[in-house]
Design a protein around this motif. Structure first.
Motif, PDB file in Angstrom:
ATOM      1  N   VAL A  18     -11.973   5.522   2.960  1.00 48.52           N
ATOM      2  CA  VAL A  18     -12.775   4.483   2.558  1.00 48.52           C
ATOM      3  C   VAL A  18     -12.587   3.232   2.729  1.00 48.52           C
ATOM      4  N   ASP A  19     -11.596   2.943   1.592  1.00 52.82           N
ATOM      5  CA  ASP A  19     -10.960   1.633   1.274  1.00 52.82           C
ATOM      6  C   ASP A  19     -10.393   1.075   2.486  1.00 52.82           C
ATOM      7  N   ILE A  20      -9.557   1.741   3.237  1.00 55.30           N
ATOM      8  CA  ILE A  20      -8.768   1.144   4.137  1.00 55.30           C
ATOM      9  C   ILE A  20      -9.853   0.706   5.433  1.00 55.30           C
ATOM     10  N   ALA A  21     -10.993   1.560   5.422  1.00 53.09           N
ATOM     11  CA  ALA A  21     -11.972   1.224   6.453  1.00 53.09           C
ATOM     12  C   ALA A  21     -12.883  -0.194   6.207  1.00 53.09           C
ATOM     13  N   VAL A  22     -12.804  -0.560   4.935  1.00 47.82           N
ATOM     14  CA  VAL A  22     -13.180  -1.756   4.260  1.00 47.82           C
ATOM     15  C   VAL A  22     -12.308  -2.818   4.729  1.00 47.82           C
ATOM     16  N   ILE A  23     -10.976  -2.896   4.204  1.00 46.19           N
ATOM     17  CA  ILE A  23      -9.840  -3.531   4.398  1.00 46.19           C
ATOM     18  C   ILE A  23     -10.003  -3.846   6.092  1.00 46.19           C
ATOM     19  N   THR A  24      -9.959  -2.809   6.983  1.00 41.80           N
ATOM     20  CA  THR A  24     -10.072  -3.180   8.512  1.00 41.80           C
ATOM     21  C   THR A  24     -11.110  -3.677   8.962  1.00 41.80           C
ATOM     22  N   LEU A  25     -12.402  -3.689   8.351  1.00 41.80           N
ATOM     23  CA  LEU A  25     -13.587  -4.363   8.584  1.00 41.80           C
ATOM     24  C   LEU A  25     -13.144  -5.808   8.607  1.00 41.80           C
ATOM     25  N   ILE A  32      -8.648  -0.679  -4.150  1.00 40.87           N
ATOM     26  CA  ILE A  32      -7.629   0.155  -4.441  1.00 40.87           C
ATOM     27  C   ILE A  32      -7.325   0.463  -5.661  1.00 40.87           C
ATOM     28  N   ALA A  33      -7.379  -0.457  -6.586  1.00 41.42           N
ATOM     29  CA  ALA A  33      -7.438  -0.093  -8.095  1.00 41.42           C
ATOM     30  C   ALA A  33      -8.215   1.209  -8.536  1.00 41.42           C
ATOM     31  N   ILE A  90       0.786  -1.101   0.056  1.00 40.71           N
ATOM     32  CA  ILE A  90      -0.072   0.169  -0.085  1.00 40.71           C
ATOM     33  C   ILE A  90       0.726   1.281  -0.046  1.00 40.71           C
ATOM     34  N   LEU A  91       2.143   1.096   0.808  1.00 46.12           N
ATOM     35  CA  LEU A  91       2.890   2.600   0.850  1.00 46.12           C
ATOM     36  C   LEU A  91       3.253   2.690  -0.408  1.00 46.12           C
ATOM     37  N   THR A  92       4.133   1.668  -1.161  1.00 44.15           N
ATOM     38  CA  THR A  92       4.640   2.016  -2.291  1.00 44.15           C
ATOM     39  C   THR A  92       3.756   2.328  -3.556  1.00 44.15           C
ATOM     40  N   TYR A  93       2.617   1.630  -3.570  1.00 43.04           N
ATOM     41  CA  TYR A  93       1.604   1.916  -4.562  1.00 43.04           C
ATOM     42  C   TYR A  93       1.103   3.618  -4.442  1.00 43.04           C
ATOM     43  N   LEU A 133       2.572  -1.940 -12.253  1.00 40.32           N
ATOM     44  CA  LEU A 133       2.443  -0.768 -11.270  1.00 40.32           C
ATOM     45  C   LEU A 133       1.484   0.312 -11.706  1.00 40.32           C
ATOM     46  N   TYR A 134       1.476   0.381 -13.252  1.00 40.49           N
ATOM     47  CA  TYR A 134       0.633   1.194 -14.048  1.00 40.49           C
ATOM     48  C   TYR A 134      -0.337   0.686 -14.574  1.00 40.49           C
ATOM     49  N   THR A 135      -0.785  -0.491 -13.971  1.00 43.38           N
ATOM     50  CA  THR A 135      -2.091  -1.211 -14.681  1.00 43.38           C
ATOM     51  C   THR A 135      -2.626  -1.915 -13.142  1.00 43.38           C
ATOM     52  N   PRO A 136      -3.295  -0.883 -12.497  1.00 46.74           N
ATOM     53  CA  PRO A 136      -3.810  -1.333 -11.214  1.00 46.74           C
ATOM     54  C   PRO A 136      -4.661  -2.340 -11.030  1.00 46.74           C
ATOM     55  N   LEU A 137      -5.601  -2.454 -12.038  1.00 51.53           N
ATOM     56  CA  LEU A 137      -6.395  -3.325 -12.117  1.00 51.53           C
ATOM     57  C   LEU A 137      -6.030  -4.825 -12.118  1.00 51.53           C
TER      58      LEU A 137
END
Length: 381
Positions: free
Chosen positions: A290-297, A279-280, A221-224, A349-353
């Motif tokens: 919002v996304d990190i909240a989903v991951i945390t759930l 994240i993509a 997550i940090l690098t992306y 890296l530049y194709t996030p999906l």
């Protein structure tokens, strides 16, 4: 001051102190090797693969030592040696020595994880009590994680990575006086007794896939976000803090909801898959929050249930060795996850999906395997 506390609260406080000292530095280690010490992404990937090998050795040897010498003694030894390794890294501050000393610190950190997970299983027998104990322990751990990355991100951005090595080496020692108040437990089998049930081995398969995806909450997550969306290290530290704060305030409630509902681990893995696939689609800091909240759930559901399953399937006489095996698989899963994302970033890296689609698939596959496994396992449900 601490003697009147119950054992669950002691474990939560110990976890909080330890996590605070560790989380100041851990989310930034791979990134520091890449940005500060000049390692290429390929070498960062290699570093994580070596760390996986170290984790294997630490988990097996840590399980043996935890059974033989006792849980509490090994917790204290692992903390002291982790502190020494980080302090020497601060003094030397050269790329290869720092990487090697971080690997040494990782060895003792793995032993710490084996010892603390094992002692919870010794202190609380039923799956209901285990879910509550692990949930409360995670409240303490994530109180540390809520503050640690925030401070770590600020110090990293302002003063550099080297100072983080010194701060972490000192802070992780804080919990030792409280650890001394815990009861001591030892294994009851011989050193070479590695008897493990068939169910435990099967359980480790989805566990590995689970921790591949869990391992993205750090280097991946940090690098992306810093590379693609130009977030600062401090902003990513805020995302990690959101993760920690949510768990501090909601994990006890979640523990009561998921108690006696072991099968919800499959739902948690589906949510994990959706969170990392999301994240993509993130384009700004607010969507990332919002996304990190989903991951945390997902994390609040999956982690205590995984630890409960591991301890429920382990026997008392070889609990240290079996939890060592569990820790080995979870540690390798995390590190393979970091290594995998590092390698994938070389191409996608530049194709996030594609990048996050590959990562999210581990969550969906793990959910299916847990569902099949738990349908056949009736004894602890």
């Amino acid at each position: 001051m601490f003697k009147g506390m119950n054992e669950v609260d002691k474990l939560a406080l110990i976890g909080g102190f330890r996590a605070f000292g560790s989380s100041i530095i851990w989310p930034f280690m791979g990134f520091a090797l890449y940005k500060v010490y000049g390692f290429s992404l390929t070498y960062v990937s290699l570093f994580y693969l070596i760390q996986a090998f170290v984790s294997v050795i630490a988990s097996i040897s840590g399980g043996i030592m935890t059974d033989y010498f006792g849980r509490k003694r090994m917790i204290i030894i692992s903390i002291v040696m982790s502190s020494v390794a980080l302090f020497i890294a601060y003094i030397i501050n050269l790329p290869i020595p720092v990487a090697c000393l971080i690997l040494i610190q990782s060895y003792f950190s793995s032993i710490y994880n084996v010892s603390t997970t094992t002692i919870v299983g010794d202190m609380f027998k039923s799956s209901e009590n285990l879910v509550k104990a692990f949930s409360r322990q995670r409240v303490g751990i994530n109180a540390g994680w809520a503050l640690g990355p925030l401070i770590g991100g600020y110090v990293f951005s302002t003063y550099g990575f080297r100072l983080l090595l010194l701060i972490s080496s000192l802070l992780i020692l804080i919990s030792i006086p409280l650890i001394r108040l815990l009861p001591e437990f030892k294994g009851k089998s011989s050193v070479l007794d590695f008897s493990v049930s068939r169910e435990f081995i099967i359980f480790l398969i989805p566990t590995f896939l689970t921790f591949v995806i869990i391992g993205q909450l750090g280097f991946g997550i940090l690098t992306y976000y810093t590379s693609i969306l130009d977030f600062t290290e401090f902003q990513v530290g805020i995302l990690f803090a959101i993760n920690g704060v949510m768990i501090v305030f909601l994990q006890d409630l979640m523990g009561r909801i998921i108690n006696k509902r072991i099968k919800l681990i499959s739902l948690g893995m589906v949510i994990y898959g959706l969170g990392y696939l999301g994240i993509a689609l993130v384009t700004n800091f607010y969507l990332a929050s919002v996304d990190i909240a989903v991951i945390t759930l997902a994390e609040m559901i999956v982690t205590p249930l995984s630890q409960t399953l591991a301890n429920s399937l382990a026997s008392q006489k070889t609990r240290g060795k079996q939890i060592g095996l569990y820790s080995m698989v979870t540690g390798i899963g995390r590190i393979v996850g970091s290594s995998l994302i590092s390698e994938l970033m070389n191409y996608y890296l530049y194709t996030p999906l594609i990048l996050w689609g590959v990562i999210s698939s581990f969550g969906f596959i793990s959910a299916c395997l847990y569902y099949i496994f738990l349908r056949k396992l009736k004894s602890i449900l």
